[in-house]
Design an enzyme around this catalytic site. Structure first.
Site, PDB file in Angstrom:
ATOM      1  CD  GLU A 276      16.205  79.650  82.251  1.00 51.98           C
ATOM      2  OE1 GLU A 276      16.938  80.242  81.455  1.00 51.98           O
ATOM      3  OE2 GLU A 276      16.107  80.000  83.440  1.00 51.98           O
ATOM      4  CD1 TRP A 279      14.823  83.552  81.597  1.00 54.19           C
ATOM      5  CD2 TRP A 279      15.474  85.655  81.208  1.00 54.19           C
ATOM      6  NE1 TRP A 279      15.009  84.162  82.809  1.00 54.19           N
ATOM      7  CE2 TRP A 279      15.417  85.450  82.613  1.00 54.19           C
ATOM      8  CE3 TRP A 279      15.868  86.894  80.719  1.00 54.19           C
ATOM      9  CZ2 TRP A 279      15.736  86.472  83.516  1.00 54.19           C
ATOM     10  CZ3 TRP A 279      16.179  87.905  81.632  1.00 54.19           C
ATOM     11  CH2 TRP A 279      16.117  87.681  83.007  1.00 54.19           C
ATOM     12  CD1 TRP A 307      33.884  99.325  76.575  1.00 56.73           C
ATOM     13  CD2 TRP A 307      34.179  97.728  78.120  1.00 56.73           C
ATOM     14  NE1 TRP A 307      32.650  99.012  77.100  1.00 56.73           N
ATOM     15  CE2 TRP A 307      32.800  98.039  78.056  1.00 56.73           C
ATOM     16  CE3 TRP A 307      34.589  96.759  79.027  1.00 56.73           C
ATOM     17  CZ2 TRP A 307      31.842  97.422  78.850  1.00 56.73           C
ATOM     18  CZ3 TRP A 307      33.636  96.147  79.821  1.00 56.73           C
ATOM     19  CH2 TRP A 307      32.285  96.462  79.732  1.00 56.73           C
ATOM     20  CG  ASN A 342      22.430  79.937  80.632  1.00 62.68           C
ATOM     21  OD1 ASN A 342      22.586  80.893  79.886  1.00 62.68           O
ATOM     22  ND2 ASN A 342      21.927  80.055  81.845  1.00 62.68           N
ATOM     23  CD1 TRP A 360      28.950  95.662  76.429  1.00 56.47           C
ATOM     24  CD2 TRP A 360      27.969  94.411  74.861  1.00 56.47           C
ATOM     25  NE1 TRP A 360      28.064  96.465  75.748  1.00 56.47           N
ATOM     26  CE2 TRP A 360      27.439  95.720  74.779  1.00 56.47           C
ATOM     27  CE3 TRP A 360      27.494  93.456  73.966  1.00 56.47           C
ATOM     28  CZ2 TRP A 360      26.473  96.100  73.834  1.00 56.47           C
ATOM     29  CZ3 TRP A 360      26.528  93.827  73.028  1.00 56.47           C
ATOM     30  CH2 TRP A 360      26.037  95.131  72.971  1.00 56.47           C
ATOM     31  CD1 TRP A 383      27.154  87.973  74.330  1.00 54.34           C
ATOM     32  CD2 TRP A 383      28.831  88.630  75.666  1.00 54.34           C
ATOM     33  NE1 TRP A 383      28.161  87.034  74.232  1.00 54.34           N
ATOM     34  CE2 TRP A 383      29.203  87.420  75.032  1.00 54.34           C
ATOM     35  CE3 TRP A 383      29.731  89.226  76.544  1.00 54.34           C
ATOM     36  CZ2 TRP A 383      30.446  86.801  75.275  1.00 54.34           C
ATOM     37  CZ3 TRP A 383      30.957  88.618  76.783  1.00 54.34           C
ATOM     38  CH2 TRP A 383      31.299  87.423  76.149  1.00 54.34           C
TER      39      TRP A 383
HETATM   40  C1  LIG Z   1      26.662  85.595  77.126  1.00 51.56           C
HETATM   41  C2  LIG Z   1      25.481  84.760  76.676  1.00 51.56           C
HETATM   42  C3  LIG Z   1      25.152  84.701  75.321  1.00 51.56           C
HETATM   43  C4  LIG Z   1      24.051  83.943  74.888  1.00 51.56           C
HETATM   44  N1  LIG Z   1      23.768  83.889  73.543  1.00 51.56           N
HETATM   45  C5  LIG Z   1      22.668  83.184  73.125  1.00 51.56           C
HETATM   46  C6  LIG Z   1      22.339  83.120  71.738  1.00 51.56           C
HETATM   47  O1  LIG Z   1      22.992  83.718  70.878  1.00 51.56           O
HETATM   48  N2  LIG Z   1      21.263  82.372  71.378  1.00 51.56           N
HETATM   49  C7  LIG Z   1      20.485  81.708  72.302  1.00 51.56           C
HETATM   50  O2  LIG Z   1      19.526  81.032  71.919  1.00 51.56           O
HETATM   51  N3  LIG Z   1      20.766  81.779  73.619  1.00 51.56           N
HETATM   52  C8  LIG Z   1      21.831  82.490  74.055  1.00 51.56           C
HETATM   53  N4  LIG Z   1      22.134  82.529  75.399  1.00 51.56           N
HETATM   54  C9  LIG Z   1      21.171  81.965  76.361  1.00 51.56           C
HETATM   55  C10 LIG Z   1      21.410  80.515  76.814  1.00 51.56           C
HETATM   56  O3  LIG Z   1      22.734  80.343  77.206  1.00 51.56           O
HETATM   57  C11 LIG Z   1      21.046  79.486  75.726  1.00 51.56           C
HETATM   58  O4  LIG Z   1      19.765  79.761  75.183  1.00 51.56           O
HETATM   59  C12 LIG Z   1      21.023  78.074  76.329  1.00 51.56           C
HETATM   60  O5  LIG Z   1      22.260  77.776  76.926  1.00 51.56           O
HETATM   61  C13 LIG Z   1      20.724  77.082  75.222  1.00 51.56           C
HETATM   62  O6  LIG Z   1      20.803  75.766  75.700  1.00 51.56           O
HETATM   63  P1  LIG Z   1      19.499  74.877  75.834  1.00 51.56           P
HETATM   64  O7  LIG Z   1      18.699  74.927  74.570  1.00 51.56           O
HETATM   65  O8  LIG Z   1      19.919  73.531  76.307  1.00 51.56           O
HETATM   66  O9  LIG Z   1      18.709  75.660  76.970  1.00 51.56           O
HETATM   67  P2  LIG Z   1      17.521  75.207  77.934  1.00 51.56           P
HETATM   68  O10 LIG Z   1      17.977  75.404  79.320  1.00 51.56           O
HETATM   69  O11 LIG Z   1      17.004  73.873  77.554  1.00 51.56           O
HETATM   70  O12 LIG Z   1      16.420  76.333  77.657  1.00 51.56           O
HETATM   71  C14 LIG Z   1      15.369  76.175  76.686  1.00 51.56           C
HETATM   72  C15 LIG Z   1      15.380  77.338  75.718  1.00 51.56           C
HETATM   73  O13 LIG Z   1      15.106  78.550  76.402  1.00 51.56           O
HETATM   74  C16 LIG Z   1      15.795  79.622  75.748  1.00 51.56           C
HETATM   75  N5  LIG Z   1      16.704  80.250  76.729  1.00 51.56           N
HETATM   76  C17 LIG Z   1      17.251  79.682  77.827  1.00 51.56           C
HETATM   77  N6  LIG Z   1      17.989  80.587  78.509  1.00 51.56           N
HETATM   78  C18 LIG Z   1      17.911  81.745  77.814  1.00 51.56           C
HETATM   79  C19 LIG Z   1      18.449  83.047  77.994  1.00 51.56           C
HETATM   80  N7  LIG Z   1      19.228  83.364  79.046  1.00 51.56           N
HETATM   81  N8  LIG Z   1      18.172  83.997  77.064  1.00 51.56           N
HETATM   82  C20 LIG Z   1      17.385  83.727  75.993  1.00 51.56           C
HETATM   83  N9  LIG Z   1      16.844  82.515  75.777  1.00 51.56           N
HETATM   84  C21 LIG Z   1      17.096  81.534  76.664  1.00 51.56           C
HETATM   85  C22 LIG Z   1      16.594  79.016  74.604  1.00 51.56           C
HETATM   86  O14 LIG Z   1      15.841  79.177  73.411  1.00 51.56           O
HETATM   87  C23 LIG Z   1      16.688  77.549  75.019  1.00 51.56           C
HETATM   88  O15 LIG Z   1      16.832  76.676  73.916  1.00 51.56           O
HETATM   89  C24 LIG Z   1      23.250  83.265  75.847  1.00 51.56           C
HETATM   90  C25 LIG Z   1      23.597  83.330  77.209  1.00 51.56           C
HETATM   91  C26 LIG Z   1      24.693  84.064  77.617  1.00 51.56           C
HETATM   92  C27 LIG Z   1      25.021  84.138  79.081  1.00 51.56           C
END
Ligand SMILES: Cc1cc2nc3c(=O)[nH]c(=O)nc-3n(C[C@H](O)[C@H](O)[C@H](O)COP(=O)(O)OP(=O)(O)OC[C@H]3O[C@@H](n4cnc5c(N)ncnc54)[C@H](O)[C@@H]3O)c2cc1C
Length: 466
Positions: A276, A279, A307, A342, A360, A383
């Site tokens: 993650e 990502w 859209w 997420n 989007w 997105w």
């Molecule tokens: C529509 C949409 C918009 C999003 N916008 C953002 C945003 O603006 N900023 C953001 O940091 N994340 C974004 N995310 C990704 C993800 O939802 C969040 O990073 C995550 O929910 C943060 O919670 P956490 O720190 O507890 O994640 P954890 O599950 O603990 O993951 C650890 C870290 O991994 C990174 N990470 C995890 N999933 C993703 C992912 N899909 N893409 C990129 N990095 C990821 C983050 O830095 C996160 O803190 C988005 C996801 C979606 C579906």
């Protein structure tokens, strides 16, 4: 011998002392001036502004504890950096790299202007696991799909170990005449007033490096075990909550990596978590290689997507009043805390771009304004992934059904009951479809704003016609 001219450490998205390569470089050169520039040309969302206020205050506090301070300037980035370099007689300006197109352009221009004035300028890799150009296909081209990219990352072995915070750094005394141009965080008007909507953010978050490490330590000690199985359940506090700390650089991805990797190779939970974090790097690498990602479809065929324009539906989505409990719970969690789980982010994004057939970019803009972790790479990347127009995107025809998603990932309805209290009394069988409850359906909770089957069919017809 260290230089007598001070070095400017220019902080940006790296508001920390630990594992900060640019700061280590600055300290090794002699006396340091610490700078942050707040430039209106780089607009921030409301929740990010709230976070930045706390972040700058925390960094200034941490620097003062070491005998230094943070010099904050407001205005044009280029002019501010050059002005401070001239006034302090700096011999060098150093920083950690950024990857978005505008930020890179500004950094390139500042570097050239400094060098033209005989000031050394040096950029460092500080905010990613690996620099985007270090992970390439065999042909030397950018990866377009996450899985092979992640395999290539793993083949490189672990990222560099994190650097310790500099020991007893020497700070330059800032001349008094410079003080007139410096501002305090409070002068930047980052906090909301009239109305003060940040109560929920204050209750949930503490910006700063110390809070980031407390959260990382707690996650490693208590929650990483079980991450792989629990992370999809929004009612469980199973994820790290590190995203705003990574966004503002209170903690580096290398620090996160090495803290989690100590659990041992082959551990399924830590492997899942680290992918993650991967990502995040992949999103930034994609922005680096496809600089138009923030505003343009990565798949150009989506430029013809019909859209809809529907401000009423958009408002209902933003306010958490769509009549679909999992959507409304997510949007209310976002509004209240500046964060959303997420899984729920994916479901609300699918609902907006498919059932409502809204662009989007309007959803991305709302997230950019309301998320504390709003990120110029991760936000548009995700997105586009959900909307189907990203490089490695979920296919457009995968339309999440919000009722089925709620039943699968919030089976006992705990998440919905927390954020949508007006339907909390409903039994589990109606909690994700309250309109089916008949006479016990709650008054005041909206009826669904779109028919799921009709919305899905409309979206698929639009997509097939592309
Ligand atoms: C529509 C949409 C918009 C999003 N916008 C953002 C945003 O603006 N900023 C953001 O940091 N994340 C974004 N995310 C990704 C993800 O939802 C969040 O990073 C995550 O929910 C943060 O919670 P956490 O720190 O507890 O994640 P954890 O599950 O603990 O993951 C650890 C870290 O991994 C990174 N990470 C995890 N999933 C993703 C992912 N899909 N893409 C990129 N990095 C990821 C983050 O830095 C996160 O803190 C988005 C996801 C979606 C579906």
């Amino acid at each position: 011998m260290p230089d007598t001219a001070p070095t400017i450490m220019w902080f940006r998205d790296d508001l920390r002392l630990g594992d900060n390569p640019a700061l280590c470089d600055a300290v090794s050169r002699g006396r340091v001036v610490c700078l942050y520039v707040h430039d209106p040309a780089f607009p921030l969302g409301g929740a990010e502004k709230w976070w930045l206020h706390g972040a700058l205050s925390a960094l200034d506090h941490d620097l003062r504890a070491q005998g230094g301070r943070l010099c904050i300037m407001a205005g044009d980035t280029h002019e501010s950096v050059l002005w401070l370099a001239a006034r302090t007689g700096a011999g060098a300006v150093v920083w950690n790299r950024r990857y978005g197109p505008r930020a890179r352009q500004v950094d390139t221009d500042v570097k050239a202007a400094l060098k033209a004035r005989g000031v050394d300028a040096h950029s460092h890799p500080g905010n990613m696991l690996h620099e985007p150009w270090q992970v390439r296909t065999k042909q030397g081209t950018p990866f377009r799909v996450f899985t092979p990219w992640w395999r290539a990352v793993q083949a490189k072995g672990p990222p560099l170990p994190p650097l310790p915070a500099p020991d007893q750094p020497a700070f330059a005394v800032v001349p008094p005449e410079i003080g007139d141009r410096l501002v305090r965080p409070a002068d930047l008007a980052l906090l909301p007033v009239r109305p003060d909507w940040a109560q929920g953010l204050r209750a949930q978050w503490q910006p700063g490096e110390a809070a980031a490490h407390a959260r990382l330590d707690a996650f490693v000690a208590e929650r990483v075990h079980g991450y792989a199985t629990q992370r999809e359940l929004p009612a469980q506090p199973a994820t790290s909550g590190l995203s705003p700390y990574l966004r503002f650089g209170h903690v580096s991805p290398r620090q996160v990596w090495h803290a989690v990797e100590t659990l041992g190779p082959g551990d399924q939970d830590s492997a899942c978590f680290l992918s993650e974090v991967g990502w995040r790097d992949f999103a930034h690498a994609t922005l680096f290689d496809f600089p138009g990602m923030g505003t343009g479809n990565l798949r150009p065929e989506y430029d013809n997507m019909p859209w809809r324009h529907d401000p009423v539906a958009l408002r209902a989505w933003q306010k958490g009043k769509t009549g679909y409990p999992i959507i409304d719970a997510g949007m209310r969690e976002l509004w209240h805390t500046g964060w959303m789980h997420n899984r729920v982010r994916m479901v609300v994004a699918s609902f907006l771009t498919k059932h409502l057939l809204l662009d989007w970019r309007v959803g991305e803009a709302w997230f950019a304004d309301t998320l504390v972790d709003a990120d110029a790479a991760s936000n548009p990347f995700n997105w586009q992934w959900v909307a189907g127009c990203g490089l490695d995107a979920a296919p457009y025809f995968r339309v999440f059904n919000p009722v089925a998603q709620g039943e699968k990932f919030d089976p006992a309805g705990d998440y919905v009951r927390k954020w949508v209290p007006e339907i909390a009394h409903l039994p589990n069988k109606y909690i994700h479809a309250p309109w089916k409850a008949g006479p016990s359906a709650p008054g005041g909770y909206p009826a669904p704003i779109v028919d799921l089957a009709g919305g899905r069919a409309r979206a698929l017809a639009a997509w097939k016609a592309l």
